[in-house]
Design a protein around this motif. Structure first.
Motif, PDB file in Angstrom:
ATOM      1  N   TYR A 293       0.835  -1.210   0.000  1.00 16.22           N
ATOM      2  CA  TYR A 293       0.000   0.000   0.000  1.00 16.22           C
ATOM      3  C   TYR A 293       0.873   1.266   0.000  1.00 16.22           C
ATOM      4  O   TYR A 293       0.645   2.189  -0.766  1.00 16.22           O
TER       5      TYR A 293
ATOM      6  N   TRP B  71       3.928   1.491  -0.929  1.00 14.17           N
ATOM      7  CA  TRP B  71       4.725   1.495  -2.153  1.00 14.17           C
ATOM      8  C   TRP B  71       3.940   2.123  -3.303  1.00 14.17           C
ATOM      9  O   TRP B  71       4.466   2.859  -4.112  1.00 14.17           O
ATOM     10  N   ILE B  72       2.645   1.802  -3.339  1.00 15.61           N
ATOM     11  CA  ILE B  72       1.782   2.289  -4.421  1.00 15.61           C
ATOM     12  C   ILE B  72       1.431   3.761  -4.207  1.00 15.61           C
ATOM     13  O   ILE B  72       1.390   4.551  -5.149  1.00 15.61           O
TER      14      ILE B  72
END
Length: 101
Positions: free
Chosen positions: A97, A99-100
């Motif tokens: 999460y 990272w995105i």
């Protein structure tokens, strides 16, 4: 007549060498596997962690259903191992999460 070996006989070509060992040499395959997993973890980050955690959860859940109560893992009890792996999977989801986003 002498009772020694016949001087007309030739010794086998490798008579001086010791017999080959019956045990195979140590194969550090496990170290290669660890290095490959570390590489995948470094390249894929939390996605690799989630994949390996889910794979391990499925494996330990099946083993527990089949009667495995104690693992060779340092945690010992398979319930503790499953809880640890679930915690890793949650941490991986949080990492994905972040990272995105």
């Amino acid at each position: 007549m002498t009772s020694g070996p016949d001087p007309r006989q030739v010794a086998p070509p490798h008579a001086d060498q010791p017999a080959p060992s019956t045990t195979a040499p140590y194969d550090p395959l496990r170290l290669c596997v660890f290095a490959t997993i570390a590489l995948l973890g470094w390249v894929l980050g939390p996605v690799a962690l989630l994949g390996f955690a889910v794979l391990a959860i499925v494996g330990y859940a099946r083993a527990r259903r089949d009667g495995l109560l104690r693992s060779r893992c340092k945690l010992g009890d398979t319930r503790l191992v499953l809880a640890y792996l679930a915690l890793l999977a949650v941490a991986a989801c949080v990492g994905i999460y972040l990272w995105i986003v």
